[in-house]
Enzyme design. Structure first.
Site, PDB file in Angstrom:
ATOM      1  N   SER A 140       0.874  -1.187   0.000  1.00 58.68           N
ATOM      2  CA  SER A 140       0.000   0.000   0.000  1.00 58.68           C
ATOM      3  C   SER A 140       0.901   1.224   0.000  1.00 58.68           C
ATOM      4  CB  SER A 140      -0.850  -0.023   1.277  1.00 58.68           C
ATOM      5  OG  SER A 140      -1.431   1.230   1.535  1.00 58.68           O
ATOM      6  N   TYR A 153      -2.176  -1.073  10.564  1.00 53.39           N
ATOM      7  CA  TYR A 153      -2.286  -1.394   9.135  1.00 53.39           C
ATOM      8  C   TYR A 153      -0.998  -1.008   8.400  1.00 53.39           C
ATOM      9  CZ  TYR A 153      -4.045  -1.242   4.329  1.00 53.39           C
ATOM     10  OH  TYR A 153      -4.210  -1.429   2.978  1.00 53.39           O
ATOM     11  N   LYS A 157       1.796  -3.342   6.289  1.00 56.89           N
ATOM     12  CA  LYS A 157       2.098  -3.149   4.864  1.00 56.89           C
ATOM     13  C   LYS A 157       3.595  -2.876   4.647  1.00 56.89           C
ATOM     14  CE  LYS A 157      -1.903  -4.128   3.298  1.00 56.89           C
ATOM     15  NZ  LYS A 157      -2.110  -5.291   2.421  1.00 56.89           N
TER      16      LYS A 157
HETATM   17  N1  LIG Z   1      -8.714  -0.179  -1.095  1.00 54.65           N
HETATM   18  C1  LIG Z   1      -7.592   0.517  -1.018  1.00 54.65           C
HETATM   19  O1  LIG Z   1      -7.614   1.756  -1.122  1.00 54.65           O
HETATM   20  C2  LIG Z   1      -6.285  -0.159  -0.810  1.00 54.65           C
HETATM   21  C3  LIG Z   1      -6.168  -1.513  -0.603  1.00 54.65           C
HETATM   22  N2  LIG Z   1      -4.923  -2.069  -0.432  1.00 54.65           N
HETATM   23  C4  LIG Z   1      -4.760  -3.509  -0.205  1.00 54.65           C
HETATM   24  O2  LIG Z   1      -5.300  -4.228  -1.306  1.00 54.65           O
HETATM   25  C5  LIG Z   1      -5.843  -5.466  -0.858  1.00 54.65           C
HETATM   26  C6  LIG Z   1      -7.300  -5.569  -1.293  1.00 54.65           C
HETATM   27  O3  LIG Z   1      -8.004  -4.485  -0.718  1.00 54.65           O
HETATM   28  P1  LIG Z   1      -9.555  -4.202  -1.013  1.00 54.65           P
HETATM   29  O4  LIG Z   1      -9.999  -4.923  -2.207  1.00 54.65           O
HETATM   30  O5  LIG Z   1      -9.722  -2.742  -0.942  1.00 54.65           O
HETATM   31  O6  LIG Z   1     -10.220  -4.863   0.282  1.00 54.65           O
HETATM   32  P2  LIG Z   1     -11.708  -5.440   0.471  1.00 54.65           P
HETATM   33  O7  LIG Z   1     -11.954  -5.454   1.937  1.00 54.65           O
HETATM   34  O8  LIG Z   1     -12.655  -4.706  -0.413  1.00 54.65           O
HETATM   35  O9  LIG Z   1     -11.572  -6.947  -0.076  1.00 54.65           O
HETATM   36  C7  LIG Z   1     -10.693  -7.843   0.571  1.00 54.65           C
HETATM   37  C8  LIG Z   1     -11.140  -9.275   0.327  1.00 54.65           C
HETATM   38  O10 LIG Z   1     -10.282 -10.117   1.106  1.00 54.65           O
HETATM   39  C9  LIG Z   1     -11.067 -11.068   1.798  1.00 54.65           C
HETATM   40  N3  LIG Z   1     -10.402 -11.482   3.049  1.00 54.65           N
HETATM   41  C10 LIG Z   1     -10.303 -10.783   4.200  1.00 54.65           C
HETATM   42  N4  LIG Z   1      -9.648 -11.500   5.124  1.00 54.65           N
HETATM   43  C11 LIG Z   1      -9.321 -12.673   4.561  1.00 54.65           C
HETATM   44  C12 LIG Z   1      -8.636 -13.831   5.006  1.00 54.65           C
HETATM   45  N5  LIG Z   1      -8.180 -13.921   6.269  1.00 54.65           N
HETATM   46  N6  LIG Z   1      -8.454 -14.861   4.150  1.00 54.65           N
HETATM   47  C13 LIG Z   1      -8.953 -14.796   2.896  1.00 54.65           C
HETATM   48  N7  LIG Z   1      -9.610 -13.722   2.412  1.00 54.65           N
HETATM   49  C14 LIG Z   1      -9.801 -12.674   3.227  1.00 54.65           C
HETATM   50  C15 LIG Z   1     -12.398 -10.366   2.061  1.00 54.65           C
HETATM   51  O11 LIG Z   1     -13.450 -11.285   2.306  1.00 54.65           O
HETATM   52  C16 LIG Z   1     -12.574  -9.545   0.779  1.00 54.65           C
HETATM   53  O12 LIG Z   1     -13.283 -10.260  -0.213  1.00 54.65           O
HETATM   54  C17 LIG Z   1      -5.640  -5.498   0.655  1.00 54.65           C
HETATM   55  O13 LIG Z   1      -4.467  -6.195   0.977  1.00 54.65           O
HETATM   56  C18 LIG Z   1      -5.485  -4.018   1.008  1.00 54.65           C
HETATM   57  O14 LIG Z   1      -4.758  -3.840   2.193  1.00 54.65           O
HETATM   58  C19 LIG Z   1      -3.789  -1.326  -0.458  1.00 54.65           C
HETATM   59  C20 LIG Z   1      -3.865   0.006  -0.662  1.00 54.65           C
HETATM   60  C21 LIG Z   1      -5.111   0.708  -0.842  1.00 54.65           C
HETATM   61  C1  LIG Z   2      -3.721   3.821   2.993  1.00 58.77           C
HETATM   62  C2  LIG Z   2      -4.826   3.248   2.286  1.00 58.77           C
HETATM   63  O1  LIG Z   2      -5.591   3.920   1.657  1.00 58.77           O
HETATM   64  C3  LIG Z   2      -4.973   1.858   2.297  1.00 58.77           C
HETATM   65  C4  LIG Z   2      -6.316   1.317   2.509  1.00 58.77           C
HETATM   66  O2  LIG Z   2      -4.034   1.147   2.124  1.00 58.77           O
END
Ligand SMILES: NC(=O)C1=CN([C@@H]2O[C@H](COP(=O)(O)OP(=O)(O)OC[C@H]3O[C@@H](n4cnc5c(N)ncnc54)[C@H](O)[C@@H]3O)[C@@H](O)[C@H]2O)C=CC1
Ligand SMILES: CC(=O)C(C)=O
Length: 258
Positions: A140, A153, A157
């Protein structure tokens, strides 16, 4: 191309689903994976209806045996593994002084241990196959710069960036590339939850304010969408990135400059 196989953890929704769609369109056989069985079933049906070659597996990335079982499922179904995306992750919004053992344990188990276990499971299979492979993980902007209220968090990361470097150095001799993507602020369920929690913690904010504040100064003038991230992951999964390893690449529209 000969059929290639990609596993994407946490791909029932959000960025993971966008990545899976892109890799399916790139020609990969897809292994969807999530802890949320109902959403996973819906997404698998959507992929099948779209004509993609897909299977799914329910698991928890924080459980080492689940990650090895996930790779076994991929190989049992499609015969091999080429790309493993450690995408699943969870957040917490907490002032530094209130962070407790429960939060640390949950976030480190999923975001940090989970990324390591996925990397181990994928690498074991790549070494057995003998032809290299690609491991790509979700860091991230918070893996390059830490944010208030997102202390735990952000720490997890940073761990992803650290293990990416170590794994890339140890696994290079097997022709395994290990890289990470570092998104900025994408409008997924994760940010809906972050915004709601920040509003709860600061009575001067109303719903949407935290998201608006975080996205106001993005150089390219808009928030991130899953295809922005998927474009980078597609490149990291392709032979065009064969000479890149150990990197955590920002894909944030211009938020953090490194
Ligand atoms: N949305 C954002 O702005 C950002 C997201 N990220 C990273 O990108 C990745 C995806 O994020 P999003 O799609 O936004 O999150 P989200 O919460 O929308 O989707 C995450 C998915 O992972 C699944 N999940 C959660 N815990 C789990 C586990 N223990 N085992 C298996 N599956 C699990 C959830 O059920 C969900 O379907 C994450 O690692 C997040 O930290 C990084 C930077 C920014
Ligand atoms: C900092 C940030 O937006 C995430 C969810 O990684």
């Amino acid at each position: 191309m000969t059929e290639k196989v990609a596993v994407i953890t946490g791909s029932a929704g959000g960025l993971g689903k966008g990545i899976a769609e892109r890799l399916a369109n790139d020609g990969f056989d897809i292994v969807l994976h999530d802890i949320n069985q109902d959403l996973l079933n819906e997404t698998e049906k959507e992929f099948t209806d779209n004509g993609f070659k897909v299977t799914s597996f329910v698991g928890d990335v924080s459980k080492r045996e689940d990650q090895f079982a996930l790779v076994k499922h991929a190989v049992d179904t499609f015969g091999r593994l080429d790309v493993f995306v450690n995408n699943a992750g969870v957040e917490a919004v907490t002032p530094l002084m209130d962070i407790d053992e429960k939060e640390l344990s949950k976030l480190f188990s999923i975001n940090a241990f989970g990324m390591l276990f996925g990397t181990q499971a994928a690498a074991a299979q790549f070494i057995k196959q003998g032809g290299g492979g690609k491991i790509i993980s979700a860091s991230s902007i918070a893996g390059h710069e830490s944010y208030p209220m997102l202390g735990t968090y952000s720490a997890t990361k940073h761990v992803v960036r650290s293990f990416t470097q170590t794994a890339s150095k140890e696994l290079a001799k097997y022709k395994i590339n290990v890289n990470a993507y570092a998104p900025g602020v994408a409008k997924t369920k994760m940010w809906d939850r972050i915004d709601a929690e920040m509003v709860k913690q600061d009575p001067s904010l109303k719903p949407g304010d935290a998201f608006a504040q975080y996205t106001a100064d993005i150089s390219l003038g808009r928030y991130e969408v899953p295809t922005d991230v998927a474009n980078l992951v597609s490149f990291l999964a392709s032979p065009d990135s064969d000479y890149i390893t150990g990197q955590t690449i920002l894909v944030d529209g211009g938020m953090v400059y490194r």
